[in-house]
Design a protein around this motif. Sequence first.
Motif, PDB file in Angstrom:
ATOM      1  N   ALA A  72       0.830  -1.210   0.000  1.00  0.00           N
ATOM      2  CA  ALA A  72       0.000   0.000   0.000  1.00  0.00           C
ATOM      3  C   ALA A  72       0.862   1.257   0.000  1.00  0.00           C
ATOM      4  CB  ALA A  72      -0.930   0.005   1.212  1.00  0.00           C
ATOM      5  N   LEU A  73       1.946   1.240   0.754  1.00  0.00           N
ATOM      6  CA  LEU A  73       2.846   2.394   0.782  1.00  0.00           C
ATOM      7  C   LEU A  73       3.442   2.654  -0.600  1.00  0.00           C
ATOM      8  CD1 LEU A  73       4.732   1.858   4.172  1.00  0.00           C
ATOM      9  CD2 LEU A  73       2.999   3.589   3.666  1.00  0.00           C
ATOM     10  N   TYR A  92       8.650   3.236   8.707  1.00  0.00           N
ATOM     11  CA  TYR A  92       8.074   1.891   8.777  1.00  0.00           C
ATOM     12  C   TYR A  92       8.840   0.941   7.861  1.00  0.00           C
ATOM     13  CZ  TYR A  92       4.754  -1.955   8.561  1.00  0.00           C
ATOM     14  OH  TYR A  92       4.186  -3.194   8.630  1.00  0.00           O
ATOM     15  N   ARG A  93       9.154   1.390   6.654  1.00  0.00           N
ATOM     16  CA  ARG A  93       9.912   0.531   5.739  1.00  0.00           C
ATOM     17  C   ARG A  93      11.281   0.180   6.325  1.00  0.00           C
ATOM     18  NH1 ARG A  93       7.978   4.013   1.274  1.00  0.00           N
ATOM     19  NH2 ARG A  93       6.646   2.794  -0.128  1.00  0.00           N
ATOM     20  N   LYS A 104      22.425  -0.538   2.615  1.00  0.00           N
ATOM     21  CA  LYS A 104      22.158  -0.514   1.173  1.00  0.00           C
ATOM     22  C   LYS A 104      20.655  -0.564   0.897  1.00  0.00           C
ATOM     23  CE  LYS A 104      26.451  -2.811  -0.324  1.00  0.00           C
ATOM     24  NZ  LYS A 104      26.992  -4.046  -0.958  1.00  0.00           N
ATOM     25  N   ALA A 105      19.965  -1.437   1.619  1.00  0.00           N
ATOM     26  CA  ALA A 105      18.523  -1.564   1.406  1.00  0.00           C
ATOM     27  C   ALA A 105      17.793  -0.277   1.780  1.00  0.00           C
ATOM     28  CB  ALA A 105      17.976  -2.734   2.226  1.00  0.00           C
ATOM     29  N   VAL A 148      15.442   2.913  -0.320  1.00  0.00           N
ATOM     30  CA  VAL A 148      14.186   3.527   0.138  1.00  0.00           C
ATOM     31  C   VAL A 148      14.328   5.042   0.187  1.00  0.00           C
ATOM     32  CG1 VAL A 148      12.616   3.749   2.100  1.00  0.00           C
ATOM     33  CG2 VAL A 148      13.479   1.497   1.447  1.00  0.00           C
ATOM     34  N   LEU A 149      15.467   5.514   0.697  1.00  0.00           N
ATOM     35  CA  LEU A 149      15.653   6.950   0.912  1.00  0.00           C
ATOM     36  C   LEU A 149      15.861   7.729  -0.384  1.00  0.00           C
ATOM     37  CD1 LEU A 149      17.881   6.917   4.122  1.00  0.00           C
ATOM     38  CD2 LEU A 149      15.428   7.283   3.927  1.00  0.00           C
TER      39      LEU A 149
END
Length: 589
Positions: free
Chosen positions: A322-323, A367-368, A389-390, A394-395
């Motif tokens: 959903a995000l 949250y991620r 890295k992950a 996201v950022l």
Amino acid sequence: MAGRFSPVWLDELRARADIVTLVSEYVALKQNGRRYWGLCPFHTEKTASFSVDADRQVYHCFGCKAGGSAIQFVMDIERLEFPEAVRHIAERVNMPLPELVNDPQYERTRSLKERIYAANKAAAHWYHERLWTPEGEEMLDYLHGRGLDDATIRRFGLGASGSGWGESSSLTRALAAQGFSVEELVQAGLVSAKNERTYDMFRQRALFPIISAHGQVLGFGGRAMGDAQPKYLNTAETPVFNKRLGVYAINLLRKVRNLRRVVLVEGYMDVVSLSQHGAVGVLATLGTALTAEQARLIKRYAPEVWVAYDGDTAGQQAILRALDVLEAEEAPAKVLTFADAKDPDDFIRAKGIAAFEALKPQDGVVYRMDHLAQSYDLSEESGRVEYAKACAAVLRKVREPVELENHVRHLSLMTGFSRDVLVAQIGRGAAGVTTQANYVPRRSPLSPPASALPDHLKAERSLLTLLSAKRIDKSLLEDVEFTDPLYQELTHRLMEGSTPSAILDEVADEAEKRAIAEIFGTELKGEEEQALQIASDCLARMRRYRIEQRITALRQEIETATAEGKRGLMAQVVALMEELKRLKAGRKE
């Protein structure tokens, strides 16, 4: 924005749809001079700052700066896209859409849709009435067992279906008695036909009517009793229902104003339960993962979406999906999490509305990152490397520099890597958190307030306002050049014959639309003679500005000119200064 509607047709629609009459259906207006005033429906206020101009057919709020045409008003008040708002107004004034005039197929489709809506409405009444009979006792006991009271059951129009195999109490027979054909009921998804037999689609289920934002019953969600499968069954796709396009309980938000957030939950019962306890703005998808179409619909109703799915593993995965969808649709999102893997219904029944309202939503990015932390061993260097890295992936999608800086600091504490290293990993350069290539700033207003404008721009703006209100003749501005490109373009459009409302409808950028609406929404006082005097004064101020600019340019040329050239340039400066003197003297007079 006008899309496939021709300008001529849209002009006729605007002419038929008087904006004062239309707005009066939503806002109590009082006439004061040439305008109508009322409390703005788009923000909370105690003193009326919302005005409607009947001459220009535009509205403008001096408080929140909302403004536009009749079409824009319907878009904002009903949360519709442009084509939907146009259709809404066209139906209201009995004006057929241009491409559908004399279209037999359209007439057949429209007729079928109207019959399906009518059948669904009749079915909703039948299901609801049945809930209170002995045949609906099992479903009523189930709803009461889930903590619902009778007032809430009636508010949501919940119902009960029978066994549906052709007995005298079946929905098929009941609606046939009301004049609906079997074919219409099959098209509505209420009845199935197989091997020349017909039977009700919903059998021994508690029914949740799915209602559009405008109150039309689109279909139903049915919860099976006992161990019957599937546990939840939705109406199949019909000419009026597609579960990817709608959301449950959207009809309850139509008249809710200034909603600060929408709470998105997974199931019908979550919506009903939270609403019974006093939560506002709760919606659910229709048995599917959140779709882009649903996200676009939801974000019309509030500036943020709080995702409040179940706390189990499946719920957490659904939150992440959903995000992603909300981010792609540029809908700001946060996450509500519940202790002990509870769902929203369990939580509010156990702890009440106060505890629910006290929950602090978690930023979607946080949250991620927290969810990713569960997949790596942060006590090991290799785990911290992979986690960094992950998180960097996201950022990269974070646009606001301040927000990104906070996330980078948090990631630095979690992993031990320096800010510069993390920024480099994100791919934004070690010199700073953002670069021009990947940071898209939010649009600021197109221009400062009128009071802060230089004198010549105030004059240009005043002339444009007078022209938009038809208080001066177009011929007065035929040879006038505006220094502001926007003012020049707007003047050109008005002199070509475009109306203020038509111009506003063609502007896609919201900041630009608000700036133009404020210009067109400026109140004018005085009679025509005063308007001419104001226009004359504005033209003089604009002329003075051009002369002053020319004098400055000539003086710069003089510095590098030859002796003979200087004499000619000085003569021009003297002549311009004499003209400037006369203009200033005229202003004093």
